[in-house]
Design a protein around this motif. Structure first.
Motif, PDB file in Angstrom:
ATOM      1  N   SER A  34       0.842  -1.191   0.000  1.00  0.00           N
ATOM      2  CA  SER A  34       0.000   0.000   0.000  1.00  0.00           C
ATOM      3  C   SER A  34       0.878   1.241   0.000  1.00  0.00           C
ATOM      4  CB  SER A  34      -0.914   0.003   1.218  1.00  0.00           C
ATOM      5  OG  SER A  34      -0.154   0.080   2.393  1.00  0.00           O
ATOM      6  N   VAL A  35       0.350   2.295  -0.569  1.00  0.00           N
ATOM      7  CA  VAL A  35       1.045   3.563  -0.622  1.00  0.00           C
ATOM      8  C   VAL A  35       0.554   4.399   0.546  1.00  0.00           C
ATOM      9  CG1 VAL A  35       1.396   5.657  -1.988  1.00  0.00           C
ATOM     10  CG2 VAL A  35       1.226   3.435  -3.110  1.00  0.00           C
ATOM     11  N   SER A  36       1.473   5.026   1.248  1.00  0.00           N
ATOM     12  CA  SER A  36       1.117   5.862   2.382  1.00  0.00           C
ATOM     13  C   SER A  36       0.294   7.049   1.898  1.00  0.00           C
ATOM     14  CB  SER A  36       2.392   6.357   3.068  1.00  0.00           C
ATOM     15  OG  SER A  36       2.095   7.379   3.976  1.00  0.00           O
ATOM     16  N   SER A  37      -0.801   7.334   2.601  1.00  0.00           N
ATOM     17  CA  SER A  37      -1.643   8.461   2.199  1.00  0.00           C
ATOM     18  C   SER A  37      -0.955   9.795   2.451  1.00  0.00           C
ATOM     19  CB  SER A  37      -2.976   8.411   2.938  1.00  0.00           C
ATOM     20  OG  SER A  37      -2.758   8.548   4.325  1.00  0.00           O
ATOM     21  N   SER A  38       0.050   9.811   3.332  1.00  0.00           N
ATOM     22  CA  SER A  38       0.744  11.070   3.604  1.00  0.00           C
ATOM     23  C   SER A  38       2.062  11.184   2.831  1.00  0.00           C
ATOM     24  CB  SER A  38       1.029  11.201   5.102  1.00  0.00           C
ATOM     25  OG  SER A  38       1.896  10.167   5.515  1.00  0.00           O
ATOM     26  N   GLU A  73      -0.863  17.474   1.555  1.00  0.00           N
ATOM     27  CA  GLU A  73      -0.622  18.895   1.820  1.00  0.00           C
ATOM     28  C   GLU A  73      -0.692  19.722   0.537  1.00  0.00           C
ATOM     29  OE1 GLU A  73       2.373  16.913   2.673  1.00  0.00           O
ATOM     30  OE2 GLU A  73       2.455  16.960   4.839  1.00  0.00           O
ATOM     31  N   ASP A  74      -0.687  19.062  -0.613  1.00  0.00           N
ATOM     32  CA  ASP A  74      -0.637  19.684  -1.932  1.00  0.00           C
ATOM     33  C   ASP A  74       0.532  20.656  -2.043  1.00  0.00           C
ATOM     34  OD1 ASP A  74      -1.444  19.802  -4.543  1.00  0.00           O
ATOM     35  OD2 ASP A  74      -2.882  21.421  -4.202  1.00  0.00           O
TER      36      ASP A  74
END
Length: 191
Positions: A34-38, A73-74
């Motif tokens: 899984s890819v970290s959401s942050s 955080e874009d």
């Protein structure tokens, strides 16, 4: 079919079914990565971004060794950002830093750590060299500012201050507090 053949067939069938069951257990025990959401979702090496005005003239250029986008955080994180802000009279302000962050829209750029700002001499103005840290640049406003200490040197002066605003459009610096400086006399013998 004799007993020997029937036994061999049953053994082969048992091996095939057992192998299928074993392989199914092995594949179901693995969790998908899984890819970290942050974490970052993209990166670029050796960035060179040129921003033009409505007439096609260069307004500013941002280069960086590495740029990473963080979607939560874009923001964009830059390593070793190198920025040139061009004025219509041909003057170029050159700014380098250790690292930086920018909004994805590019309307604000934070240069973090040590920051070096240079404006070469022109027919209208003398050389300026500023050393500071943690500088906020607003490229569209042609403005940079910091609340930290800044050391400004020119051909014949040195000024130290805390807090500074640089107005690239007019070529002026506003020093905000604790301003101290030294001005060297002219070299022509008249004062």
């Amino acid at each position: 079919m004799n007993i020997k053949q029937l036994g061999l067939f049953a053994l082969l069938l048992l091996i095939v079914v057992g192998s299928g069951w074993f392989l199914d257990k092995q594949s179901s025990s693995r969790q998908p990565a899984s890819v970290s959401s942050s974490g970052p979702d993209s990166f670029v090496e050796d960035v060179d971004l040129a921003v033009m005005d409505e007439l096609g003239y260069l307004k500013y250029r941002v280069k960086a060794k590495h740029m990473t986008h963080f979607p939560v955080e874009d923001i964009l994180r830059l390593s070793q950002p190198d920025i040139n802000i061009s004025r219509t009279d041909g003057t170029v302000w050159h700014i380098v830093a250790e690292r930086g962050e920018a909004t994805a829209a590019g309307d604000q750029l934070w240069l973090l750590g040590a920051v070096d700002i240079r404006r070469p001499a022109s027919a209208q103005s003398s050389t300026i060299h500023v050393v500071t840290s943690d500088l906020l640049i607003k490229p569209e406003d042609e403005l940079a500012e910091t609340d930290n200490a800044a050391a400004i040197t020119g051909d014949r002066y040195r000024i130290n201050a805390v807090g500074m605003k640089a107005y690239f459009r007019t070529g002026s610096l506003e020093l905000l507090s604790r301003v101290r400086g030294t001005i060297n006399g002219s070299n022509d013998g008249n004062g």
